[in-house]
Scaffold this motif. Structure first.
Motif, PDB file in Angstrom:
ATOM      1  N   PRO A 188       0.811  -1.215   0.000  1.00 58.17           N
ATOM      2  CA  PRO A 188       0.000   0.000   0.000  1.00 58.17           C
ATOM      3  C   PRO A 188       0.844   1.264   0.000  1.00 58.17           C
ATOM      4  N   LEU A 189       0.156   2.403   0.081  1.00 59.88           N
ATOM      5  CA  LEU A 189       0.844   3.675   0.266  1.00 59.88           C
ATOM      6  C   LEU A 189       1.495   3.689   1.646  1.00 59.88           C
ATOM      7  N   ILE A 190       2.741   4.139   1.706  1.00 58.85           N
ATOM      8  CA  ILE A 190       3.483   4.134   2.968  1.00 58.85           C
ATOM      9  C   ILE A 190       3.952   5.547   3.265  1.00 58.85           C
TER      10      ILE A 190
ATOM     11  N   ALA B  59       0.230  21.196  -5.109  1.00 58.97           N
ATOM     12  CA  ALA B  59       1.112  21.540  -6.228  1.00 58.97           C
ATOM     13  C   ALA B  59       2.571  21.190  -5.945  1.00 58.97           C
ATOM     14  N   SER B  60       2.895  20.872  -4.691  1.00 55.84           N
ATOM     15  CA  SER B  60       4.279  20.619  -4.303  1.00 55.84           C
ATOM     16  C   SER B  60       4.698  19.171  -4.471  1.00 55.84           C
ATOM     17  N   VAL B  61       3.750  18.273  -4.781  1.00 59.89           N
ATOM     18  CA  VAL B  61       4.048  16.842  -4.755  1.00 59.89           C
ATOM     19  C   VAL B  61       3.789  16.210  -6.121  1.00 59.89           C
ATOM     20  N   PRO B  62       4.392  15.045  -6.386  1.00 56.84           N
ATOM     21  CA  PRO B  62       4.168  14.367  -7.671  1.00 56.84           C
ATOM     22  C   PRO B  62       2.720  13.894  -7.830  1.00 56.84           C
ATOM     23  N   GLU B  63       2.374  13.516  -9.039  1.00 54.52           N
ATOM     24  CA  GLU B  63       0.997  13.138  -9.338  1.00 54.52           C
ATOM     25  C   GLU B  63       0.538  11.924  -8.541  1.00 54.52           C
ATOM     26  N   HIS B  64       1.440  10.987  -8.272  1.00 52.71           N
ATOM     27  CA  HIS B  64       1.037   9.761  -7.590  1.00 52.71           C
ATOM     28  C   HIS B  64       0.818   9.969  -6.093  1.00 52.71           C
ATOM     29  N   PHE B  65       1.313  11.041  -5.532  1.00 54.28           N
ATOM     30  CA  PHE B  65       1.343  11.253  -4.085  1.00 54.28           C
ATOM     31  C   PHE B  65      -0.065  11.537  -3.560  1.00 54.28           C
TER      32      PHE B  65
ATOM     33  N   THR C 191       0.482  -9.741   0.929  1.00 53.38           N
ATOM     34  CA  THR C 191      -0.507 -10.763   0.596  1.00 53.38           C
ATOM     35  C   THR C 191      -1.940 -10.301   0.793  1.00 53.38           C
ATOM     36  N   GLN C 192      -2.148  -9.263   1.631  1.00 53.85           N
ATOM     37  CA  GLN C 192      -3.509  -8.900   1.994  1.00 53.85           C
ATOM     38  C   GLN C 192      -3.957  -7.530   1.502  1.00 53.85           C
ATOM     39  N   ALA C 193      -3.056  -6.573   1.448  1.00 53.34           N
ATOM     40  CA  ALA C 193      -3.468  -5.195   1.156  1.00 53.34           C
ATOM     41  C   ALA C 193      -3.862  -5.024  -0.305  1.00 53.34           C
ATOM     42  N   GLN C 194      -4.841  -4.163  -0.527  1.00 54.79           N
ATOM     43  CA  GLN C 194      -5.286  -3.823  -1.870  1.00 54.79           C
ATOM     44  C   GLN C 194      -4.682  -2.489  -2.299  1.00 54.79           C
ATOM     45  N   ALA C 195      -4.634  -2.270  -3.600  1.00 51.16           N
ATOM     46  CA  ALA C 195      -4.197  -0.967  -4.092  1.00 51.16           C
ATOM     47  C   ALA C 195      -5.088   0.119  -3.502  1.00 51.16           C
ATOM     48  N   GLY C 196      -4.453   1.169  -2.985  1.00 47.18           N
ATOM     49  CA  GLY C 196      -5.193   2.232  -2.338  1.00 47.18           C
ATOM     50  C   GLY C 196      -5.203   2.132  -0.833  1.00 47.18           C
ATOM     51  N   SER C 197      -4.678   1.024  -0.284  1.00 49.25           N
ATOM     52  CA  SER C 197      -4.559   0.896   1.163  1.00 49.25           C
ATOM     53  C   SER C 197      -3.413   1.757   1.680  1.00 49.25           C
ATOM     54  N   TRP C 198      -3.425   2.008   2.989  1.00 51.91           N
ATOM     55  CA  TRP C 198      -2.473   2.917   3.611  1.00 51.91           C
ATOM     56  C   TRP C 198      -1.765   2.247   4.785  1.00 51.91           C
TER      57      TRP C 198
END
Length: 242
Positions: free
Chosen positions: A8-10, A62-68, A212-219
């Motif tokens: 996930p996002l870390i 505006a200070s961060v990349p698109e994926h952030f 194994t468990q986290a989905q895309a978009g998890s934190w």
């Protein structure tokens, strides 16, 4: 070349970079700009204590990349003072500010006081109002036992509210019961909350679980910031998942 970002996002609670951690980040730019070149997300906890101008949120976006992505903590005036009641004006103000993050707004975090027990009618009205203003991920970190019973679980499921998995857990008598497909982990430090560093063994086990468990978009957010452990734990976990 940009490296692939793990699931996930870390990130951490806040984006301050200590001198001890500075060598892991670019030299140029603001703390937020440097932080966002290495980690994937951040919690804005200052919004819990005070409002920010809409222009401030727009500048951060505006200070961060698109994926952030940003997670923004709901103000304590709503959760701790009004205790989820009669907070329409505060919700409108908060939404008018935080929505300036636009696509960089990844989650709204609702942290409830330990003394706030679960009242189904109050919770249903509140989360409906919150969902009317934010159509993205909403996460709730409750700390009273009543928020972990079957009735509370069903309400969170119905309203698509992600139950936060906290370490150490507060109010939760049994194992974590998720309420959406997404996960939101808040790691406060254990045994000493906000201070303790997580061991390499814990982070290795966590990486296996997340892989194994986290989905895309998890934190996964480290909140053990008081003794400078959060950044190093986040960087370690990210390396393990990359």
């Amino acid at each position: 070349m940009t490296t692939p970002f793990p699931t996930p996002l870390i990130g951490t609670a806040g984006w301050s970079i200590s001198s001890a951690a500075a060598s892991h980040f670019p030299l140029d730019g603001s703390h937020l700009q440097r932080y966002a070149q290495v980690l994937d997300c951040v919690e804005i906890n200052s919004s819990f204590y005070r409002p920010h101008q809409p222009a401030t949120y727009a500048r951060w976006a505006a200070s961060v990349p698109e994926h952030f992505r940003f997670s923004v903590k709901l103000p304590r005036s709503i959760t701790h003072e009004r205790r989820l009641r009669d907070g329409v004006a505060e919700l409108d103000r908060f939404a008018g500010e935080a929505l300036q993050l636009e696509t960089k707004l990844g989650c709204v975090l609702v942290q409830l006081p330990p003394s706030l027990h679960f009242e189904a009618d109050v919770a249903a009205v509140f989360f409906h109002a919150l969902r009317q203003r934010f159509d993205g991920m909403l996460a709730c970190e409750a700390r009273h036992a009543g928020w972990f019973d079957a009735q509370a679980t069903e309400l969170l499921i119905q309203q698509s509210i992600t139950r936060v998995r906290a370490d150490p857990p507060a109010g939760q008598a049994g194992p974590h019961v998720p309420t959406t497909d997404l996960a939101y982990l808040r790691l406060h430090g254990s045994p000493k909350i906000y201070c303790s560093d997580y061991t390499a063994e814990y982070l290795a086990s966590l990486a296996i679980s997340l892989r194994t468990q986290a989905q895309a978009g998890s934190w996964c957010v480290f909140d053990n910031t008081a003794a400078d452990a959060a950044l190093f734990n986040a960087l370690d976990l990210r390396r393990r998942l990359a």
